[in-house]
Scaffold this motif. Structure first.
Motif, mmCIF file in Angstrom:
data_model
loop_
_atom_site.group_PDB
_atom_site.id
_atom_site.type_symbol
_atom_site.label_atom_id
_atom_site.label_comp_id
_atom_site.label_asym_id
_atom_site.label_seq_id
_atom_site.Cartn_x
_atom_site.Cartn_y
_atom_site.Cartn_z
ATOM 1 N N CYS A 1 0.821 -1.207 0.000
ATOM 2 C CA CYS A 1 0.000 0.000 0.000
ATOM 3 C C CYS A 1 0.860 1.264 0.000
ATOM 4 N N LYS B 1 -2.675 -3.389 8.068
ATOM 5 C CA LYS B 1 -1.547 -2.971 7.241
ATOM 6 C C LYS B 1 -0.370 -2.643 8.148
ATOM 7 N N GLY C 1 -7.221 -6.084 -2.303
ATOM 8 C CA GLY C 1 -6.702 -4.746 -2.583
ATOM 9 C C GLY C 1 -6.846 -4.374 -4.049
ATOM 10 N N ASP D 1 -5.283 2.453 -0.780
ATOM 11 C CA ASP D 1 -5.599 2.231 0.631
ATOM 12 C C ASP D 1 -5.458 0.768 1.029
ATOM 13 N N ASP D 2 -4.826 -0.038 0.163
ATOM 14 C CA ASP D 2 -4.572 -1.431 0.495
ATOM 15 C C ASP D 2 -3.449 -1.938 -0.404
ATOM 16 N N ASP D 3 -2.831 -3.042 0.033
ATOM 17 C CA ASP D 3 -1.789 -3.667 -0.783
ATOM 18 C C ASP D 3 -2.409 -4.220 -2.071
#
Length: 562
Positions: free
Chosen positions: A353, A381, A497, A551-553
């Protein structure tokens, strides 16, 4: 797995109480916006959280966001006129309290009103006098002061001394001591905490007061009029309780109690109170020169406080960056750099992320000749999620070396994570055991998005999701499904993600659009290797996201039989 910094479980991820964005417009007016959210878009559009109304500001000019370690970053969103930090054009960088961010004709600064450097309040109480009085005077109302060169030299030395004193309370005591020194003529000086709005109640001293060598008055009564004036005007003020003279101002302390002049300068302010430097002077020192001297001394204190804050911020930033660099290095070593498996063409896309991520992806050859393909996603995270992902890597490799079948491998990992994962944490995983020669697949899904299978000539299907819980939730036996991968098909495993990728046009990417992008990427690359398909897919994902903050991997694994 998507999670905001607030629910990451890391106390450093929470916004420090009192983080405020100070905004000064081209007209000189200043407003403040509390930074309660983790991310704010700055721009001209009405939908921007920080709207700056100017033709020199792009519709979506920049965004301000907080990382999981409590640091604030400014990122330019490809604006026409750019974003400058302390005079230097910046694309993306950490900003510290006091840094000057220029956008169009606006100047933005990060302020921490509830600074950890603020001295603690003592229990000493002082009395405020409420007698009626005349007006008080500010520097702008007084005749332009003439400050002696010797006093300026003393102030310069004082500023240097403050830069050598790390303790904030000690710096404040030095300021009070300077004001009470014989050279400046002060009788008594202290920092006073004044409740907001002139609320009734006792006044408390902040730190220890200082008395001059000739002071015999003990702790004086403080003027409520003077304190009210400095609070309402927000600038240094001066008063006296003598009959009108060179300075026609009056104190709410009767002259028969103590003939004097007094000045007050703002030190710090928050929603609940203002800290004020209060100095009692002999009557003859109630002049603009002494008010200017006190104002300059307070400014020296502010500059020293800012310098020490910046020094601490830089040390913390350097420590975080050092730890993150090591964490990135370790995490990247867990990702197969160039996975080569006889009979398979494999490509991996892995993008944490921001710094380090909680996704895990792997390609592991088994002793029986099959290949284990895994993609997993840790709840949360940051460093905690990265540590869990590293433990999943170890569990997978240990299980494969022990010759465990897919169902036993999933059960073994689940038992371990149940014992050691923090409460309310879990891991989703998609795992496929593939025989390159026959295409036979054993598929297990632990609460993970269903894998995609794209056919060369078009057409998509999903592997069955199954009814398994995520790992680390509850004791369970894991269901394994049988599948087959044809020679004209490509298998795609991915984390949420990607399916939940924020898109520039609003909303999220979604599984259906992701499936279309996977099929289109393969069709566009023809017979090219999986790496070329992965590069094409990554580019399309970047286009879909635009300038939206990740906002995420983002992790995927592409596999086809050769």
């Amino acid at each position: 797995m998507a999670a905001t910094p607030q629910d990451s479980g890391d106390p450093a991820a929470l916004a420090p109480a009192g983080d405020v964005l100070e905004i000064r417009g081209p007209d000189g007016r200043t407003t403040q916006r509390p930074l309660a959210d983790g991310r704010l878009v700055i721009g001209r559009t009405a939908t921007a959280e920080v709207q700056l109304d100017s033709d020199r500001v792009s519709r979506r000019h920049a965004d301000l966001f907080r990382d999981p370690f409590g640091r604030w970053w400014i990122r330019d969103l490809g604006s026409r006129n750019g974003t400058r930090v302390n005079g230097v054009r910046a694309t993306e960088r950490v900003i510290a309290p006091g840094d000057r961010v220029e956008i169009g004709g606006f100047v933005l600064r990060l302020r921490r009103a509830a600074s950890a450097a603020a001295p603690h309040e003592t229990t000493q109480i002082v009395v405020a006098s409420h007698e009626d009085s005349g007006a008080v005077a500010t520097l702008g109302q007084l005749k332009a002061p003439m400050v002696a060169a010797s006093h300026l030299s003393t102030l310069l030395a004082f500023g240097q001394q403050l830069l050598e004193v790390e303790d904030a309370a000690a710096r404040l005591e030095l300021l009070c001591g300077l004001m009470a020194d014989a050279e400046f003529g002060g009788g008594w000086a202290a920092a006073v905490r004044v409740p907001a709005g002139g609320e009734a109640g006792p006044l408390h001293l902040v730190g220890e007061p200082a008395a001059g060598p000739g002071w015999r008055g003990g702790t004086p009564h403080l003027s409520k009029t003077l304190l009210g004036a400095v609070q309402s005007r927000g600038e240094p003020v001066l008063a006296s309780n003598l009959p009108p003279g060179p300075v026609d101002v009056r104190l709410s302390v009767a002259a028969d109690v103590l003939a004097m002049s007094a000045l007050a300068c703002p030190l710090r302010r928050d929603a609940g109170a203002m800290d004020v430097l209060y100095v009692v002077l002999p009557p003859e020192f109630g002049t603009g020169e002494w008010l200017a001297l006190a104002s300059l001394a307070v400014e020296q204190l502010h500059q020293a406080d800012a310098a020490w804050t910046a020094r601490r911020e830089a040390q913390v930033h350097a420590a975080i960056e050092g730890e993150l660099a090591q964490a990135r290095k370790i995490q990247m070593r867990l990702i197969p750099r160039d996975p080569r498996v006889a009979g398979l063409d494999v490509a991996i896309g892995f993008e944490p992320c921001r710094w380090v991520g909680g996704d895990y992806v792997d390609v592991v050859a088994t002793p029986a000749g099959a290949t284990l393909l895994t993609v997993a996603d840790t709840c949360g995270k940051g460093l905690q999620a990265a540590l869990v992902a590293a433990s999943v890597h170890s569990l997978v490799h240990a299980g494969v070396r022990a010759g465990l079948g897919l169902a036993d491998l999933m059960r073994s990992m689940n038992e371990h994570l149940l014992e050691y994962l923090p409460e309310e944490s879990f891991v989703t995983m998609g795992a496929v055991l593939l025989d390159p020669a026959t295409g036979e697949m054993a598929s297990a899904n632990a609460g993970h998005p269903a894998a995609l299978v794209a056919a060369r000539g078009g057409g998509l299907r999903h592997l069955a999701e199954g009814a398994n819980f995520p790992l680390g939730v509850a004791p369970a036996a894991f269901e394994v499904r049988s599948e087959r991968l044809g020679r004209d098909e490509m298998l795609a495993l991915y984390t949420d993600g990607i399916a939940d990728l924020p898109c520039a046009g609003g909303g999220r990417l979604g599984t259906a659009r992701l499936a279309d992008l996977v099929g289109a990427a393969w069709a566009a690359q023809g017979d090219a290797r999986a790496a070329a398909v992965a590069a094409h897919l990554a580019a399309r994902l970047d286009e879909a996201r635009g300038d939206c903050m990740p906002d995420d991997d983002r992790t995927f694994l592409l596999v086809r039989r050769t």
